[in-house]
Design a protein around this motif. Structure first.
Motif, mmCIF file in Angstrom:
data_model
loop_
_atom_site.group_PDB
_atom_site.id
_atom_site.type_symbol
_atom_site.label_atom_id
_atom_site.label_comp_id
_atom_site.label_asym_id
_atom_site.label_seq_id
_atom_site.Cartn_x
_atom_site.Cartn_y
_atom_site.Cartn_z
ATOM 1 N N UNK A 77 0.851 -1.208 0.000
ATOM 2 C CA UNK A 77 0.000 0.000 0.000
ATOM 3 C C UNK A 77 0.882 1.252 0.000
ATOM 4 N N UNK A 78 1.996 1.225 0.752
ATOM 5 C CA UNK A 78 2.878 2.402 0.791
ATOM 6 C C UNK A 78 3.522 2.648 -0.565
ATOM 7 N N UNK A 79 3.889 1.557 -1.255
ATOM 8 C CA UNK A 79 4.440 1.707 -2.617
ATOM 9 C C UNK A 79 3.424 2.389 -3.525
ATOM 10 N N UNK A 80 2.166 1.986 -3.382
ATOM 11 C CA UNK A 80 1.106 2.574 -4.218
ATOM 12 C C UNK A 80 0.937 4.057 -3.878
ATOM 13 N N UNK A 81 1.003 4.384 -2.580
ATOM 14 C CA UNK A 81 0.879 5.790 -2.164
ATOM 15 C C UNK A 81 2.054 6.604 -2.690
ATOM 16 N N UNK A 82 3.255 6.040 -2.600
ATOM 17 C CA UNK A 82 4.441 6.748 -3.104
ATOM 18 C C UNK A 82 4.320 6.992 -4.610
ATOM 19 N N UNK A 83 3.788 6.000 -5.325
ATOM 20 C CA UNK A 83 3.614 6.173 -6.774
ATOM 21 C C UNK A 83 2.607 7.284 -7.051
ATOM 22 N N UNK A 84 1.549 7.350 -6.220
ATOM 23 C CA UNK A 84 0.497 8.356 -6.436
ATOM 24 C C UNK A 84 1.029 9.765 -6.223
ATOM 25 N N UNK A 85 2.035 9.909 -5.362
ATOM 26 C CA UNK A 85 2.535 11.251 -5.040
ATOM 27 C C UNK A 85 3.927 11.485 -5.634
ATOM 28 N N UNK A 86 4.320 10.629 -6.562
ATOM 29 C CA UNK A 86 5.690 10.764 -7.092
ATOM 30 C C UNK A 86 5.824 12.101 -7.830
ATOM 31 N N UNK A 87 6.927 12.780 -7.582
ATOM 32 C CA UNK A 87 7.146 14.095 -8.206
ATOM 33 C C UNK A 87 6.576 15.243 -7.384
ATOM 34 N N UNK A 88 5.808 14.947 -6.322
ATOM 35 C CA UNK A 88 5.256 16.022 -5.489
ATOM 36 C C UNK A 88 6.317 16.440 -4.476
ATOM 37 N N UNK A 89 6.300 17.735 -4.080
ATOM 38 C CA UNK A 89 7.224 18.128 -3.016
ATOM 39 C C UNK A 89 6.611 17.774 -1.652
#
Ligand code: SAM
Length: 257
Positions: A77-89
């Protein structure tokens, strides 16, 4: 899922789910569907299973301590969350509401919907099985939100409900900008009774005042009706309404005490 437009959407939703094919579902129809096509809001789905790391694409495992059912793994789930916010500051990640739908959460209400509509982006995690490992809820700072004291099989319907309620508040979505201002909960009361044609139906008449053309009296009738129905059906809201009314400058001002 949004047609390309010159202007960015007013509001965006990212939904983490094991069933991305359930979206946009009902949100592709009517007001929300038109607004989605017009680019007023956007919807992205992240398939949690795409972030599993083993060859079986496993997203869940048995609960430590025993018991029935399966629990969604925190790493996936954390990997999915990180992917969803990738590139965000970091500021954007911290400020975006991150919701996990759960029967244990705070009950969803119109105040929360207004708050979500005031942000430009919301992330929603839909649980399945017995729910998420507690560590990912804590680590990612997920806010638990419940749609009521019922147990559904997944968070997808709560996510659809939430988006539907937010989207109708966005500027430009409803034809009449004031349309939702008289809705239930907007002023702490339930809505008054509604009537339309025919005036006489099955021997039942529309209240005369509504056909009088006297807007002042109609507004007063609607206010009285709203108060009566709220008092009768939702004593909890009524108590809050009375408290709030007595705090308004027109009422007893607590600061005078
Ligand atoms: N074991 C959980 C419990 O007893 O609280 C129920 C898990 S439920 C079968 C699976 C998922 O459905 C939950 O993780 C949640 O995402 C979603 N869900 C079920 N009921 C919900 C509700 N009332 N509000 C929000 N989400 C709900």
């Amino acid at each position: 899922m949004t047609a390309p437009t010159a202007t960015p959407p007013i509001w965006s939703a990212t939904v983490l789910t094991l069933f991305p094919e359930m979206f946009p579902g009902p949100l592709g129809q009517s007001l929300a569907g038109r607004a989605l096509k017009d680019g007023l809001w956007s919807l992205d789905c992240v398939n949690i299973r795409d972030h599993a790391t083993d060859k079986h694409r496993t997203v869940d495992d048995t609960p430590f301590g025993g018991g029935p059912g399966m629990v969604m793994r925190p790493d996936v789930v954390m990997q999915a969350l990180d992917a969803a916010t990738s590139g965000w500051n970091a500021d954007k990640i911290a400020s975006v509401p991150k919701i996990y739908f759960s029967p244990r959460g705070r009950r969803l209400d119109q105040a929360k919907i207004r708050d979500l509509a005031a942000h430009d982006h919301v992330i929603m995690v839909c649980g399945r099985y017995e729910g998420l490992d507690q560590r990912v809820i804590d680590h990612a700072g997920l806010e638990e939100i419940s749609i009521g004291d019922v147990v559904l099989s997944g968070g997808e319907l709560p996510a659809i409900m939430t988006m539907d309620a937010v989207v109708r508040l966005l500027p430009g979505v409803m034809g009449n900008a004031e349309a939702h201002q008289n809705d239930s909960f907007e002023n702490g009361l339930l809505e008054h009774a509604l009537y339309t044609q025919p005036r006489d139906w099955q021997g039942m008449q529309v209240p005369e005042i509504l056909t009088s053309g006297d807007h002042g009296k109609i507004a007063q009738w609607r206010q009285t009706e709203s108060e009566a129905i709220t008092q009768a059906r939702r004593p909890d809201l009524w108590v809050e309404y009375i408290k709030a009314s007595s705090k308004t400058p027109a009422g007893d001002d607590e600061n005078d005490a």
